[in-house]
Design an enzyme around this catalytic site. Structure first.
Site, PDB file in Angstrom:
ATOM      1  N   TYR A  61      -2.191   4.230 -11.035  1.00 61.06           N
ATOM      2  CA  TYR A  61      -0.877   4.320 -11.672  1.00 61.06           C
ATOM      3  C   TYR A  61      -0.999   3.760 -13.085  1.00 61.06           C
ATOM      4  O   TYR A  61      -1.582   2.713 -13.309  1.00 61.06           O
ATOM      5  CB  TYR A  61       0.205   3.642 -10.843  1.00 61.06           C
ATOM      6  CG  TYR A  61       0.180   2.140 -10.650  1.00 61.06           C
ATOM      7  CD1 TYR A  61      -0.993   1.398 -10.642  1.00 61.06           C
ATOM      8  CD2 TYR A  61       1.380   1.446 -10.460  1.00 61.06           C
ATOM      9  CE1 TYR A  61      -0.983   0.023 -10.448  1.00 61.06           C
ATOM     10  CE2 TYR A  61       1.396   0.072 -10.274  1.00 61.06           C
ATOM     11  CZ  TYR A  61       0.209  -0.624 -10.268  1.00 61.06           C
ATOM     12  OH  TYR A  61       0.230  -1.990 -10.087  1.00 61.06           O
ATOM     13  N   HIS A 173       6.750   6.684  -3.860  1.00 63.11           N
ATOM     14  CA  HIS A 173       6.382   5.272  -3.757  1.00 63.11           C
ATOM     15  C   HIS A 173       7.461   4.335  -4.302  1.00 63.11           C
ATOM     16  O   HIS A 173       7.143   3.218  -4.722  1.00 63.11           O
ATOM     17  CB  HIS A 173       5.022   5.008  -4.446  1.00 63.11           C
ATOM     18  CG  HIS A 173       3.866   5.573  -3.674  1.00 63.11           C
ATOM     19  ND1 HIS A 173       2.689   5.962  -4.266  1.00 63.11           N
ATOM     20  CD2 HIS A 173       3.703   5.822  -2.353  1.00 63.11           C
ATOM     21  CE1 HIS A 173       1.854   6.429  -3.360  1.00 63.11           C
ATOM     22  NE2 HIS A 173       2.452   6.355  -2.184  1.00 63.11           N
ATOM     23  N   TYR A 175       9.182   4.378  -7.015  1.00 63.01           N
ATOM     24  CA  TYR A 175       9.276   4.149  -8.463  1.00 63.01           C
ATOM     25  C   TYR A 175      10.398   5.002  -9.061  1.00 63.01           C
ATOM     26  O   TYR A 175      11.163   5.626  -8.342  1.00 63.01           O
ATOM     27  CB  TYR A 175       7.908   4.416  -9.109  1.00 63.01           C
ATOM     28  CG  TYR A 175       6.836   3.467  -8.595  1.00 63.01           C
ATOM     29  CD1 TYR A 175       7.060   2.084  -8.561  1.00 63.01           C
ATOM     30  CD2 TYR A 175       5.610   3.937  -8.121  1.00 63.01           C
ATOM     31  CE1 TYR A 175       6.086   1.217  -8.084  1.00 63.01           C
ATOM     32  CE2 TYR A 175       4.634   3.064  -7.642  1.00 63.01           C
ATOM     33  CZ  TYR A 175       4.877   1.711  -7.619  1.00 63.01           C
ATOM     34  OH  TYR A 175       3.919   0.840  -7.153  1.00 63.01           O
ATOM     35  N   ARG A 295      -7.062   9.407   5.228  1.00 61.54           N
ATOM     36  CA  ARG A 295      -8.322   8.677   5.447  1.00 61.54           C
ATOM     37  C   ARG A 295      -9.362   9.602   6.090  1.00 61.54           C
ATOM     38  O   ARG A 295      -9.949   9.320   7.126  1.00 61.54           O
ATOM     39  CB  ARG A 295      -8.097   7.420   6.267  1.00 61.54           C
ATOM     40  CG  ARG A 295      -9.130   6.332   5.997  1.00 61.54           C
ATOM     41  CD  ARG A 295      -8.682   4.956   6.423  1.00 61.54           C
ATOM     42  NE  ARG A 295      -8.154   4.954   7.761  1.00 61.54           N
ATOM     43  CZ  ARG A 295      -8.880   5.047   8.875  1.00 61.54           C
ATOM     44  NH1 ARG A 295     -10.186   5.076   8.805  1.00 61.54           N
ATOM     45  NH2 ARG A 295      -8.311   5.083  10.056  1.00 61.54           N
ATOM     46  N   ALA A 317      -8.377   8.469  -1.049  1.00 62.16           N
ATOM     47  CA  ALA A 317      -8.506   7.244  -1.828  1.00 62.16           C
ATOM     48  C   ALA A 317      -9.624   6.431  -1.179  1.00 62.16           C
ATOM     49  O   ALA A 317     -10.750   6.368  -1.682  1.00 62.16           O
ATOM     50  CB  ALA A 317      -7.188   6.473  -1.867  1.00 62.16           C
ATOM     51  N   CYS A 341     -15.366   5.073   5.676  1.00 56.67           N
ATOM     52  CA  CYS A 341     -14.362   4.011   5.547  1.00 56.67           C
ATOM     53  C   CYS A 341     -14.015   3.495   6.937  1.00 56.67           C
ATOM     54  O   CYS A 341     -13.886   4.267   7.874  1.00 56.67           O
ATOM     55  CB  CYS A 341     -13.132   4.629   4.874  1.00 56.67           C
ATOM     56  SG  CYS A 341     -11.665   3.624   4.968  1.00 56.67           S
ATOM     57  N   CYS A 344     -10.042  -0.925   6.879  1.00 59.58           N
ATOM     58  CA  CYS A 344      -9.685  -2.352   6.942  1.00 59.58           C
ATOM     59  C   CYS A 344      -8.739  -2.761   5.815  1.00 59.58           C
ATOM     60  O   CYS A 344      -8.112  -3.812   5.863  1.00 59.58           O
ATOM     61  CB  CYS A 344     -10.955  -3.194   6.872  1.00 59.58           C
ATOM     62  SG  CYS A 344     -11.866  -2.972   5.309  1.00 59.58           S
ATOM     63  N   ASP A 641     -22.212 -15.252   6.860  1.00 62.99           N
ATOM     64  CA  ASP A 641     -21.405 -16.316   7.448  1.00 62.99           C
ATOM     65  C   ASP A 641     -22.174 -17.611   7.649  1.00 62.99           C
ATOM     66  O   ASP A 641     -21.573 -18.682   7.711  1.00 62.99           O
ATOM     67  CB  ASP A 641     -20.842 -15.854   8.805  1.00 62.99           C
ATOM     68  CG  ASP A 641     -19.689 -14.888   8.648  1.00 62.99           C
ATOM     69  OD1 ASP A 641     -19.170 -14.746   7.520  1.00 62.99           O
ATOM     70  OD2 ASP A 641     -19.297 -14.266   9.659  1.00 62.99           O
TER      71      ASP A 641
HETATM   72  C1  LIG Z   1      -6.649   0.346  -3.182  1.00 63.58           C
HETATM   73  C2  LIG Z   1      -5.578   1.390  -3.208  1.00 63.58           C
HETATM   74  C3  LIG Z   1      -4.795   1.542  -4.337  1.00 63.58           C
HETATM   75  C4  LIG Z   1      -3.812   2.542  -4.403  1.00 63.58           C
HETATM   76  N1  LIG Z   1      -3.128   2.747  -5.565  1.00 63.58           N
HETATM   77  C5  LIG Z   1      -2.327   3.833  -5.694  1.00 63.58           C
HETATM   78  C6  LIG Z   1      -1.799   4.205  -6.970  1.00 63.58           C
HETATM   79  O1  LIG Z   1      -2.061   3.568  -7.995  1.00 63.58           O
HETATM   80  N2  LIG Z   1      -1.002   5.300  -7.014  1.00 63.58           N
HETATM   81  C7  LIG Z   1      -0.713   6.055  -5.927  1.00 63.58           C
HETATM   82  O2  LIG Z   1       0.014   7.043  -6.025  1.00 63.58           O
HETATM   83  N3  LIG Z   1      -1.224   5.723  -4.709  1.00 63.58           N
HETATM   84  C8  LIG Z   1      -2.043   4.664  -4.587  1.00 63.58           C
HETATM   85  N4  LIG Z   1      -2.637   4.380  -3.379  1.00 63.58           N
HETATM   86  C9  LIG Z   1      -2.379   5.263  -2.220  1.00 63.58           C
HETATM   87  C10 LIG Z   1      -3.467   6.340  -2.152  1.00 63.58           C
HETATM   88  O3  LIG Z   1      -3.384   7.220  -3.230  1.00 63.58           O
HETATM   89  C11 LIG Z   1      -3.396   7.159  -0.864  1.00 63.58           C
HETATM   90  O4  LIG Z   1      -2.193   7.873  -0.808  1.00 63.58           O
HETATM   91  C12 LIG Z   1      -3.520   6.321   0.399  1.00 63.58           C
HETATM   92  O5  LIG Z   1      -4.511   5.353   0.260  1.00 63.58           O
HETATM   93  C13 LIG Z   1      -3.875   7.198   1.591  1.00 63.58           C
HETATM   94  O6  LIG Z   1      -5.045   7.903   1.319  1.00 63.58           O
HETATM   95  P1  LIG Z   1      -6.462   7.511   2.003  1.00 63.58           P
HETATM   96  O7  LIG Z   1      -6.199   7.527   3.475  1.00 63.58           O
HETATM   97  O8  LIG Z   1      -7.389   8.572   1.564  1.00 63.58           O
HETATM   98  O9  LIG Z   1      -6.811   6.159   1.509  1.00 63.58           O
HETATM   99  C14 LIG Z   1      -3.591   3.379  -3.290  1.00 63.58           C
HETATM  100  C15 LIG Z   1      -4.374   3.196  -2.143  1.00 63.58           C
HETATM  101  C16 LIG Z   1      -5.374   2.232  -2.101  1.00 63.58           C
HETATM  102  C17 LIG Z   1      -6.227   2.104  -0.868  1.00 63.58           C
HETATM  103  S1  SF4 Z   2     -12.329  -1.713   1.971  1.00 65.58           S
HETATM  104 FE1  SF4 Z   2     -12.148  -0.959   4.048  1.00 65.58          FE
HETATM  105  S2  SF4 Z   2     -10.406   0.450   3.964  1.00 65.58           S
HETATM  106 FE2  SF4 Z   2     -11.013   0.108   1.866  1.00 65.58          FE
HETATM  107  S3  SF4 Z   2     -12.384   1.764   1.441  1.00 65.58           S
HETATM  108 FE3  SF4 Z   2     -13.651   0.066   2.066  1.00 65.58          FE
HETATM  109  S4  SF4 Z   2     -13.948   0.341   4.248  1.00 65.58           S
HETATM  110 FE4  SF4 Z   2     -12.238   1.652   3.641  1.00 65.58          FE
END
Ligand SMILES: Cc1cc2nc3c(=O)[nH]c(=O)nc-3n(C[C@H](O)[C@H](O)[C@H](O)COP(=O)(O)O)c2cc1C
Ligand code: SF4
Length: 682
Positions: A61, A173, A175, A295, A317, A341, A344, A641
């Site tokens: 963002y 989200h 905003y 995910r 992400a 992934c 976590c 650890d």
């Molecule tokens: C570390 C992190 C930061 C994120 N920051 C944003 C962001 O800046 N803008 C946004 O639209 N979504 C953000 N998200 C949400 C992701 O874009 C995404 O929708 C969400 O993690 C689900 O996707 P995934 O299962 O592939 O992680 C963030 C997610 C994570 C894990």
């Molecule tokens: S910290 Fe955990 S949830 Fe995030 S990307 Fe790495 S394994 Fe996936």
């Protein structure tokens, strides 16, 4: 085409308005705890994703104006031309690998606390800002709305100047645009009230942005496909109308859901592809490409979603954080090499705690620029050293794997009959099965190496280590939970603990059967206390969880799962005694004290499960003191650890660093990485 033909469809080119993505792998916007403060770190990290084959790589963002400031969370910013340089660097890096670069233009509206800029936040109504900051926003009048549109146009122009291929209008989200879209927007002018009015500003901003982008860049919108929580059926009727109203206006739809703790849910609560029933209708409303998340780590799931018409592009992400080379590995048919992934959310904790992102599975995340670590390539060894790693938990496994990858001759000795250490034990707990991927990926890699030899059921002692004659020894012997109550609240033993029946999570791991009511004293505050309560309540035991914090597993609010943990425990009828310290124990009872008033109450406690602090297992290290004194400095090193108990991510990082620094000239006492340096003007 994929070299593994099954997944060829995932490597189709996708036209997004005036640009073409080289494949369907799409790194959705995700923040990093770096933002405008760490542009070099960011540009290198995003480049690694492009190098790994992500067809589209987006920013996090990115604030369009100082009235949108999320401090202490460091967002990116594109406030004026001074910001362009940093973005242009990221774009250049991404383009170098043939990928498209996207930017998510963000205005937080009334949620922005603006702690850094001290500007007044703005929104459709006067509402309080996020995270409990005691300030309210200005309710925007028509001039404020016109100003906001102008800020967005100007930011879009700067994004074009920086070279981006894809520019987001961010309408979810919570905003600013989702504040206008919300049914809570009861403004009496043409920007509030009925749905058509609430959609107006989003449509205008899309039109404004389109005018700026013309045919140079694609216009993307990120929006929620539902409006409710995820516990019942999707609440999508109104969002369907919104999406239908805008159907073919943007060049790409990036659809998420209303409930962030589910969209980004941990594997403890949310499985792969769980958003499908919320987002699958969107493709029926638009002819434009649709991206969604879930995910995704399995190429079969990705393929199915594309073939069944759920999504056009696979949004990721976390999978892209855990394995920046996921697309390349799928393309090369190296599915078993994908570092999946584990769900976590340690990566998200970086964001919650306003520090640079790290990852349990990928220790190179965030280290690409500052330490020069690459997630796939590691320098070849510079000596013929033979290395003994004692202990096959996350630190030992990662040390052995990375040393093996460097070409060293490695022996890994584990006293148990299986590898994985705490990861294997914890993966047996309710909801944590995917954590076993930390072990599995490393075992898969080690299995391919002729230079890493694994010895199971091999408890080594001082004499055997001497006899083995390794050049270097890494001790990764782990840690054990303390039974004595010393933790965050108590700096010394809880009185009476020896008289009571006190057990620890290690007893549960070793299969101890317990009956009758259990009191869990959680002074650790991460997941262990809560997951033990879930396990034992699930076995039908009466469980009371006592914690000095106001909430159970309080730290997990950083991983976006605290509310889900508390809900689950309440549903399991776990009795929660918050704001309570364990003061003393006797054979059958515990005396608890209110953490504010000190007022005491006595509760039944035939069994007390202590989840407080861990003690490093350093007996072997202690027994090696003579050997250490005789040997060259640094021949014996503790990692993970057994050096300092922490997260699994910290253990993996510790093992990885040990391997990276083998034979390197490490200047002890020096700053161990490159730092971003602010420019001095006078
Ligand atoms: C570390 C992190 C930061 C994120 N920051 C944003 C962001 O800046 N803008 C946004 O639209 N979504 C953000 N998200 C949400 C992701 O874009 C995404 O929708 C969400 O993690 C689900 O996707 P995934 O299962 O592939 O992680 C963030 C997610 C994570 C894990
Ligand atoms: S910290 Fe955990 S949830 Fe995030 S990307 Fe790495 S394994 Fe996936």
């Amino acid at each position: 085409m994929s070299e593994d033909d099954r997944y060829g469809v995932l490597f189709d080119e996708i036209k997004i308005g005036p640009v073409v993505a080289p494949n369907r792998f799409y790194q959705v916007p995700h923040c990093t705890g770096m933002g405008y403060q760490a542009p070099n770190t960011l540009a290198a990290m995003r480049e690694t994703k492009a190098e790994g084959g992500w067809g589209v790589v987006c920013t996090e963002y990115c604030s369009i104006h100082p009235t949108s400031d999320d401090t202490p969370m460091p967002s990116a910013s594109i406030w004026d031309t001074a910001d362009i340089k940093a973005h242009a660097k990221m774009v250049e890096n991404v383009h170098r690998h043939g990928s498209l670069a996207g930017i998510q233009l963000w205005h937080g509206g009334y949620t922005s606390p603006n702690l850094y800029t001290r500007e007044i936040s703005v929104g459709p109504q006067s509402r309080p800002s996020a995270r409990g900051n005691p300030v309210q926003s200005l309710a925007m009048d028509k001039r404020d709305i016109a100003n906001y549109r102008e800020w967005h146009r100007a930011a879009a122009q700067r994004a074009v100047d920086a070279g981006f291929d894809l520019v987001y209008v961010y309408a979810t989200h919570g905003y600013i645009l989702s504040q206008f879209l919300s049914p809570e927007n009861d403004r009496s002018d043409e920007y509030g009230g009925c749905l058509e009015n609430r959609v107006r500003l989003t449509r205008e901003v899309l039109e404004d942005t389109r005018e700026i982008l013309r045919d140079r860049c694609a216009l993307a919108v990120r929006i929620s496909s539902d409006a409710g929580m995820t516990d019942g059926e999707p609440d999508s009727e109104e969002q369907k109308e919104v999406i239908a109203l805008l159907a073919d206006f943007p060049d790409l739809w990036d659809v998420n859901i209303h409930d962030y703790s589910y969209e980004m849910g941990t594997s403890r609560f949310v499985g792969e592809a769980s958003l499908e029933k919320y987002v699958s209708y969107v493709k029926g409303l638009t002819g434009k490409p649709v991206v969604g998340v879930g995910r995704f780590t399995s190429p079969d799931t990705m393929l199915r979603q594309v073939q069944e018409g759920v999504l056009d592009m696979i949004g990721c992400a976390r999978p892209s954080i855990a394995d920046p080379f996921l697309p390349k590995k799928v393309k090369e048919g190296r599915i078993e090499d994908v570092r999946e992934c584990i769900g976590c959310n340690i990566c998200y904790a970086g964001d919650s705690l306003a520090n640079p992102i790290s990852c349990t599975q990928n220790p190179a995340m965030g280290e690409e620029w500052r330490r020069g670590w690459h997630p796939e390539y590691i320098p070849h060894r510079t000596s013929e050293k033979k290395i003994l790693v004692v202990g096959g938990g996350p630190a030992g496994l990662e040390a052995a794997r990375a040393l093996g990858d460097r070409g060293y001759e490695v022996a890994l000795a584990e006293r148990r009959s299986t590898l994985g250490g705490r990861v294997s034990l914890e993966a047996e707990l309710p909801g944590l099965a995917e954590w076993g991927r930390v072990r599995d990926w490393r075992l898969t890699q080690i299995d391919k190496m002729d230079n890493v030899e694994v010895f199971l059921e091999s408890e080594v002692d001082c004499e055997q280590i001497r006899e083995f004659g390794a050049d270097q020894v890494a001790l990764a012997t782990g840690s054990h939970w303390r039974p004595d109550g010393i933790g965050r609240w108590h700096g010394s033993e809880v009185s009476g603990w020896r008289d009571a029946r006190v057990i620890t999570p290690d007893d549960i791991f070793s299969g101890m059967e317990i009956s009758g009511p259990v009191l869990i004293y959680d002074d650790d505050h991460y997941y262990m206390g809560g997951v033990m309560a879930e396990l034992l309540a699930g076995r039908g035991l009466s469980v009371t969880l006592v914690t000095p914090e106001p909430l159970v597993s309080a730290w997990t609010h950083n991983t976006e799962e605290q509310a889900r943990i508390q809900k689950r425990l309440l549903e399991l009828d776990v009795t929660i005694q918050a704001n309570s310290a364990l003061d003393r124990l006797s054979t059958e009872s515990a005396t608890l004290a209110c953490t504010f008033t000190g007022r005491e109450r006595v509760v039944e406690a035939p069994v007390v499960l202590m989840v407080t602090l861990r003690r490093p297992d350093e007996e072997l290290y202690a027994s090696l003191q003579d050997f250490i004194e005789e040997a060259e400095p640094g021949v014996v090193t503790r990692i993970g650890d057994c050096l300092a108990p922490g997260t699994i991510a910290a253990s993996v990082r510790s093992g990885h660093r040990y391997a990276r620094e083998m034979d390197e000239d490490v200047a002890h006492g020096a700053v161990p990485f490159r730092r971003e340096s602010p420019e001095l003007f006078d």
